[in-house]
Every structure is written in C-alpha cells, then in structure tokens.
Write a protein that holds these residues in place. Sequence first.
Motif, mmCIF file in Angstrom:
data_model
loop_
_atom_site.group_PDB
_atom_site.id
_atom_site.type_symbol
_atom_site.label_atom_id
_atom_site.label_comp_id
_atom_site.label_asym_id
_atom_site.label_seq_id
_atom_site.Cartn_x
_atom_site.Cartn_y
_atom_site.Cartn_z
ATOM 1 N N SER A 6 2.562 -18.712 10.747
ATOM 2 C CA SER A 6 2.339 -19.053 12.152
ATOM 3 C C SER A 6 1.652 -17.901 12.881
ATOM 4 C CB SER A 6 3.664 -19.396 12.835
ATOM 5 O OG SER A 6 4.532 -18.278 12.863
ATOM 6 N N ALA A 7 1.986 -16.660 12.496
ATOM 7 C CA ALA A 7 1.319 -15.497 13.089
ATOM 8 C C ALA A 7 -0.146 -15.431 12.650
ATOM 9 C CB ALA A 7 2.050 -14.221 12.699
ATOM 10 N N HIS A 8 -0.417 -15.859 11.423
ATOM 11 C CA HIS A 8 -1.805 -15.885 10.937
ATOM 12 C C HIS A 8 -2.662 -16.787 11.815
ATOM 13 C CE1 HIS A 8 -5.276 -16.494 8.352
ATOM 14 N NE2 HIS A 8 -4.975 -17.780 8.216
ATOM 15 N N HIS A 9 -2.131 -17.932 12.205
ATOM 16 C CA HIS A 9 -2.878 -18.838 13.079
ATOM 17 C C HIS A 9 -3.002 -18.270 14.489
ATOM 18 C CE1 HIS A 9 -3.759 -22.674 10.995
ATOM 19 N NE2 HIS A 9 -2.834 -22.237 10.158
ATOM 20 N N TYR B 146 -2.797 -15.129 15.541
ATOM 21 C CA TYR B 146 -3.488 -13.842 15.665
ATOM 22 C C TYR B 146 -4.575 -13.670 14.604
ATOM 23 C CZ TYR B 146 0.687 -12.827 18.425
ATOM 24 O OH TYR B 146 1.698 -12.874 19.346
ATOM 25 N N LEU B 147 -5.245 -14.753 14.258
ATOM 26 C CA LEU B 147 -6.275 -14.688 13.223
ATOM 27 C C LEU B 147 -7.280 -13.580 13.509
ATOM 28 C CD1 LEU B 147 -7.631 -15.969 10.716
ATOM 29 C CD2 LEU B 147 -8.938 -17.411 12.299
ATOM 30 N N GLY B 148 -7.426 -12.662 12.538
ATOM 31 C CA GLY B 148 -8.393 -11.588 12.672
ATOM 32 C C GLY B 148 -7.852 -10.320 13.313
ATOM 33 N N GLU B 149 -6.609 -10.343 13.788
ATOM 34 C CA GLU B 149 -6.008 -9.135 14.366
ATOM 35 C C GLU B 149 -5.357 -8.365 13.215
ATOM 36 O OE1 GLU B 149 -4.328 -6.116 16.225
ATOM 37 O OE2 GLU B 149 -2.957 -7.474 15.209
ATOM 38 N N GLU B 150 -5.832 -7.149 12.954
ATOM 39 C CA GLU B 150 -5.520 -6.457 11.710
ATOM 40 C C GLU B 150 -4.032 -6.359 11.406
ATOM 41 O OE1 GLU B 150 -6.218 -2.164 9.412
ATOM 42 O OE2 GLU B 150 -6.984 -2.460 11.448
ATOM 43 N N TYR B 151 -3.217 -6.078 12.385
ATOM 44 C CA TYR B 151 -1.810 -5.803 12.107
ATOM 45 C C TYR B 151 -0.920 -7.032 12.274
ATOM 46 C CZ TYR B 151 -3.639 -1.098 12.277
ATOM 47 O OH TYR B 151 -4.387 0.020 12.034
ATOM 48 N N ALA B 152 -1.246 -7.920 13.188
ATOM 49 C CA ALA B 152 -0.416 -9.109 13.405
ATOM 50 C C ALA B 152 -0.710 -10.215 12.389
ATOM 51 C CB ALA B 152 -0.611 -9.641 14.824
ATOM 52 N N VAL C 216 -0.899 -11.089 8.931
ATOM 53 C CA VAL C 216 -0.450 -10.452 7.686
ATOM 54 C C VAL C 216 -1.253 -10.909 6.475
ATOM 55 C CG1 VAL C 216 1.877 -10.047 8.544
ATOM 56 C CG2 VAL C 216 1.348 -12.209 7.398
ATOM 57 N N ASP C 217 -2.149 -11.882 6.634
ATOM 58 C CA ASP C 217 -3.033 -12.258 5.535
ATOM 59 C C ASP C 217 -4.118 -11.215 5.295
ATOM 60 O OD1 ASP C 217 -1.680 -14.542 5.024
ATOM 61 O OD2 ASP C 217 -3.351 -15.912 5.326
ATOM 62 N N ILE C 218 -4.363 -10.362 6.272
ATOM 63 C CA ILE C 218 -5.381 -9.323 6.129
ATOM 64 C C ILE C 218 -4.840 -8.199 5.248
ATOM 65 C CG2 ILE C 218 -6.740 -7.575 7.366
ATOM 66 C CD1 ILE C 218 -6.762 -9.430 9.765
ATOM 67 N N PRO C 219 -5.568 -7.811 4.196
ATOM 68 C CA PRO C 219 -5.098 -6.740 3.319
ATOM 69 C C PRO C 219 -4.873 -5.436 4.078
ATOM 70 C CG PRO C 219 -6.907 -7.916 2.299
ATOM 71 C CD PRO C 219 -6.820 -8.413 3.715
ATOM 72 N N THR C 220 -4.030 -4.590 3.518
ATOM 73 C CA THR C 220 -3.804 -3.278 4.110
ATOM 74 C C THR C 220 -5.000 -2.378 3.829
ATOM 75 O OG1 THR C 220 -2.728 -2.449 2.104
ATOM 76 C CG2 THR C 220 -1.315 -3.504 3.765
ATOM 77 N N ARG C 221 -5.090 -1.292 4.553
ATOM 78 C CA ARG C 221 -6.192 -0.343 4.316
ATOM 79 C C ARG C 221 -6.071 0.303 2.936
ATOM 80 N NH1 ARG C 221 -7.877 2.419 10.104
ATOM 81 N NH2 ARG C 221 -7.780 0.465 11.309
ATOM 82 N N ILE D 28 4.856 -9.244 -0.521
ATOM 83 C CA ILE D 28 5.535 -8.133 0.152
ATOM 84 C C ILE D 28 4.764 -7.625 1.374
ATOM 85 C CG2 ILE D 28 6.643 -7.417 -1.989
ATOM 86 C CD1 ILE D 28 4.659 -5.101 -2.162
ATOM 87 N N ARG D 29 3.456 -7.930 1.464
ATOM 88 C CA ARG D 29 2.653 -7.421 2.568
ATOM 89 C C ARG D 29 3.202 -7.793 3.950
ATOM 90 N NH1 ARG D 29 -2.400 -10.133 2.392
ATOM 91 N NH2 ARG D 29 -3.051 -8.870 0.620
ATOM 92 N N PRO D 30 3.623 -9.043 4.178
ATOM 93 C CA PRO D 30 4.143 -9.375 5.513
ATOM 94 C C PRO D 30 5.330 -8.522 5.930
ATOM 95 C CG PRO D 30 3.703 -11.361 4.253
ATOM 96 C CD PRO D 30 3.557 -10.226 3.304
#
Length: 351
Positions: free
Chosen positions: A154-157, A159-165, A167-172, A197-199
């Motif tokens: 639900s956070a992915h939808h 905050y799509l594209g927001e690096e930290y919120a 969680v589908d976005i890979p870590t640095r 584990i990323r989320p």
Amino acid sequence: MTTSSSQNIMKTTKETFKWFYRCLSLDVRTMTPDEDWQWTEEPHTARRQAILKKHPEIKKLMGPDSFIVYIVVFEVLLQFILAWLVRDASWTTILALAYCAGAVLNHSLGSAIHEIGHNLAFGHSHPIANRVLSIWCNLPLAAPIAISYRIFHSAHHRYLGEEYADVDIPTRLECYLFRRPVTKMLWLFFHPIIHGIRPFYKSPRPVTGWEIINFAAQVVADILVVKLLGFRSLIYLFSGMYIGLGFHPLAAHFISEHYLFNGGQATHSYYGPLNPILFNVGYHIEHHDFPYISYNKLPQLKKIAPEFYQQPYHTSWIKVLWDFIFDENMGPHARGVGYLKDGVEEKLKSS
C-alpha cells in the motif's frame, strides 16, 4: 490508427503528463544532493483524475470480483496434490517440478495475494474475508508473506518513486553491489530474500495482529505438510515459492514494472501471453492508475481510454531478464525514483 495520428497522441500525452516521463534512476539520486529533489504526489494521481474527467464511465469498472476465490481454491489444492505426489520423489524430480509447475502456481498465488490485498475479492466492506483468503493463498508458499506484503505494498502505491517510503526501490547498497552481469544474476537469485527483508529495513513498522495470525497459520500448515506428507513435500513447496519469486521468467515482472527501460518513464506495462497466469499484473500502468479495478477488467480499461496507454511496453519477460542482466545501463541502480527540481536535470546534463 495511422502512424502520424499515433505519434500526435503520444506527443500530446507526453506534454500533458511530462512529469510521468521525468522519472530518474536511483543511480542519479545517489549522485545528487537531497535538496535538488522534490516530492509532491505519486505520478498516477493526476493521470487518474485526467482519465476519469474524459472517461467517467470507467467508474463502472471499479469494484471487487469474487470469482478469484474459485481460482485460488483450485490452485492451493493443486499445489498440495503435487506436494503429495512428490513425497517420495528424487531431489532432481522435486526441483524440476518446482521450477516448471510449483514456481508457476506459487507465483500465481503471490499475484492473487496482491489482488486480494487491494480488497478486490470481497470489497473494502469485508476486510476480514479478504485477509483470510490471502492467508489461504499463502499456505503453499511455505513462508508467511501475505499480510506484511499488503501493508508495505500500500505504501508502494501511495509513495511510488519516493526512495525511502517506497520499499520496492532497492537500497543504495544494492545499487553499488550489483552492477555486473554475474552480480546481477546473484541479485536475481537472492531476490526473494532481498525483497522480503528490504521493507523491514527501509521502513520498519510494528507487527500487527493479522501478521501474527498469518505466521501462526503458516507454521501449522508447514508442520502438517511435514507430518502428513514428509520433508520433501515441504521442500517442493518452498522451492516453488523461492524459484518463482527469484530467477524465473515470471519474476521478471518485478523488473519490468518500474525500471527505466525507456528513458524516464515511471511505470511500464507488459502485454504478453503470461498475463493470465499472474492475474494481469502486466497491465501495470493501468493498475497504478486504478488500483481498485479488478485484474479481469484492466484490459477493458485500456480499450476505453487507449489515448492514455500509448507508452512503450514490454512483450517478453524473458527479454526483460536478458536486458536487465547484460545491459550495462540496467540493474538495481536503474530503478525509477522521484523527480529533480526544475533546472537541475539540465544542469547535470551540461556538467
């Protein structure tokens, strides 16, 4: 439709939604100061408003479709039947069947969990029924993921594209470590673990009661499988989950959806033969535009408003995997993130 009219529609769409095509990569994000970036809203919100303004009849497509209940009941029972059939099989047979059948069924059930997580089985007014059904889908996966996935998705939808919120976005760290073909293949192999584990690392949240229920139900199911069928049957189920969400053609949808294969396009769809297996998850632009339209009505959405769905798209998830591994511009670092402030992108290009 002629080529010129199609190009005109594409040009108009790009001008209207130019921010939708300005999504930049995680790689760029790591090289620019935080103050150079802006965040207003996820890119599909304005699209949804514009589409509904022109096609208000789309509202009639919104709502749940309980036919998915029959499909997932069949798939879960079929998985346990296959687990019973391989209870005395060789490890080679178990792993081969896990790749060819178990991975397909378990990934399909994972996509059903996604669908049910949007309350598209029984509707928003029946949250308990939706949660129970998602836990049922979870049983052959051997690891409890259904409820936690719903929370973080639900956070992915939102905050799509927001690096930290998002969680589908890979870590640095992923961005730095997995850049070459060999390491990208390792990333794909370990993707179920990394994605799982990323989320909890990026956006930790308190454990909910439903997550505890999900965990308890899965433990009981796994114990019953071992007691009644044997350890090999549990390995078959777990392997189907791990392979299906990892280095497998179906898992390419994780990459095809928001990685930057075409410039700065924030979301991509896939229109290919594997969509029915995964409950049309390939209609991904459509899904993000209208997350409360059920999977079987997403093609109809595209037909009603074709002028909004002229973006480049994928037709092969195998090609997505190939390009992701061997194209030096692709990798975890090519995941789309938010947007630079006006003028910063031009400044970067000239530097």
